[in-house]
Design a protein around this motif. Structure first.
Motif, mmCIF file in Angstrom:
data_model
loop_
_atom_site.group_PDB
_atom_site.id
_atom_site.type_symbol
_atom_site.label_atom_id
_atom_site.label_comp_id
_atom_site.label_asym_id
_atom_site.label_seq_id
_atom_site.Cartn_x
_atom_site.Cartn_y
_atom_site.Cartn_z
ATOM 1 N N ARG A 246 36.526 70.170 26.886
ATOM 2 C CA ARG A 246 36.830 69.231 25.813
ATOM 3 C C ARG A 246 35.621 69.053 24.905
ATOM 4 O O ARG A 246 35.761 69.040 23.680
ATOM 5 N N ILE A 247 34.442 68.920 25.482
ATOM 6 C CA ILE A 247 33.222 68.770 24.683
ATOM 7 C C ILE A 247 32.993 70.019 23.836
ATOM 8 O O ILE A 247 32.643 69.915 22.652
ATOM 9 N N ASP A 248 33.193 71.201 24.428
ATOM 10 C CA ASP A 248 33.016 72.443 23.676
ATOM 11 C C ASP A 248 34.000 72.527 22.513
ATOM 12 O O ASP A 248 33.648 72.950 21.409
ATOM 13 N N THR B 107 32.944 70.074 19.858
ATOM 14 C CA THR B 107 31.742 70.581 19.186
ATOM 15 C C THR B 107 32.112 71.604 18.128
ATOM 16 O O THR B 107 31.609 71.560 16.999
ATOM 17 N N SER C 147 26.575 64.989 22.488
ATOM 18 C CA SER C 147 26.316 64.402 23.809
ATOM 19 C C SER C 147 27.632 64.269 24.577
ATOM 20 O O SER C 147 28.718 64.288 23.997
ATOM 21 N N ASN C 148 27.534 64.125 25.887
ATOM 22 C CA ASN C 148 28.729 64.075 26.729
ATOM 23 C C ASN C 148 29.630 62.884 26.435
ATOM 24 O O ASN C 148 30.846 62.962 26.609
ATOM 25 N N ASP C 149 29.040 61.782 25.992
ATOM 26 C CA ASP C 149 29.854 60.606 25.690
ATOM 27 C C ASP C 149 30.269 60.536 24.221
ATOM 28 O O ASP C 149 30.829 59.538 23.782
ATOM 29 N N LEU C 150 30.015 61.584 23.458
ATOM 30 C CA LEU C 150 30.388 61.701 22.039
ATOM 31 C C LEU C 150 29.753 60.626 21.163
ATOM 32 O O LEU C 150 30.290 60.280 20.122
ATOM 33 N N CYS D 146 25.213 63.338 17.910
ATOM 34 C CA CYS D 146 25.449 64.726 17.544
ATOM 35 C C CYS D 146 24.244 65.230 16.762
ATOM 36 O O CYS D 146 23.874 64.655 15.740
#
Length: 121
Positions: A5-7, A10, A41-44, A47
């Protein structure tokens, strides 16, 4: 599973930033500005956006000043286009990777030309 999801987010942020940077009217922002890399970052919540200019690192640093001024506009457009609940705080960083890429390309080109000259002799 969360890494995917993070990828994905991004890549979405990078794609949208490229479009949004074309709309920024600040004269300090270079027209030939490229988004090289985006780290979220992992918690959005944060950036890091690495930008590079064809003219070199000084043009990229000047563009970063303009982008910092326009960060509110950029975050608003990013949030509306991606429909994120929490739009990350953007930090723009000047990068000279395009300039280094051109230097490497020229070195490889010179090596190839010198090898062709040696083959002809």
């Amino acid at each position: 599973m969360a890494g995917y999801r993070i990828d994905r987010i991004t890549e979405d942020i990078k794609r949208e930033l490229v479009h949004i940077l074309r709309e920024v009217k600040d004269p300090r922002v270079n027209e030939m500005l490229t988004v090289v890399k985006v780290d979220v970052s992992n918690d959005l919540s944060y950036c890091k956006v690495y930008v590079s200019a064809v003219e070199g690192i000084e043009a990229a640093k000047e563009s970063v000043k303009g982008l910092k001024s326009a960060s509110g506009f950029i975050r608003k457009r990013l949030g509306s286009s991606l429909h994120l609940r929490k739009v990350p705080e953007l930090k723009f960083i000047a990068d000279d990777s395009i300039e280094k890429g051109f230097e490497l390309f020229n070195k490889l080109k010179n090596i190839q030309l010198s090898e062709e000259e040696n083959d002809e002799d």
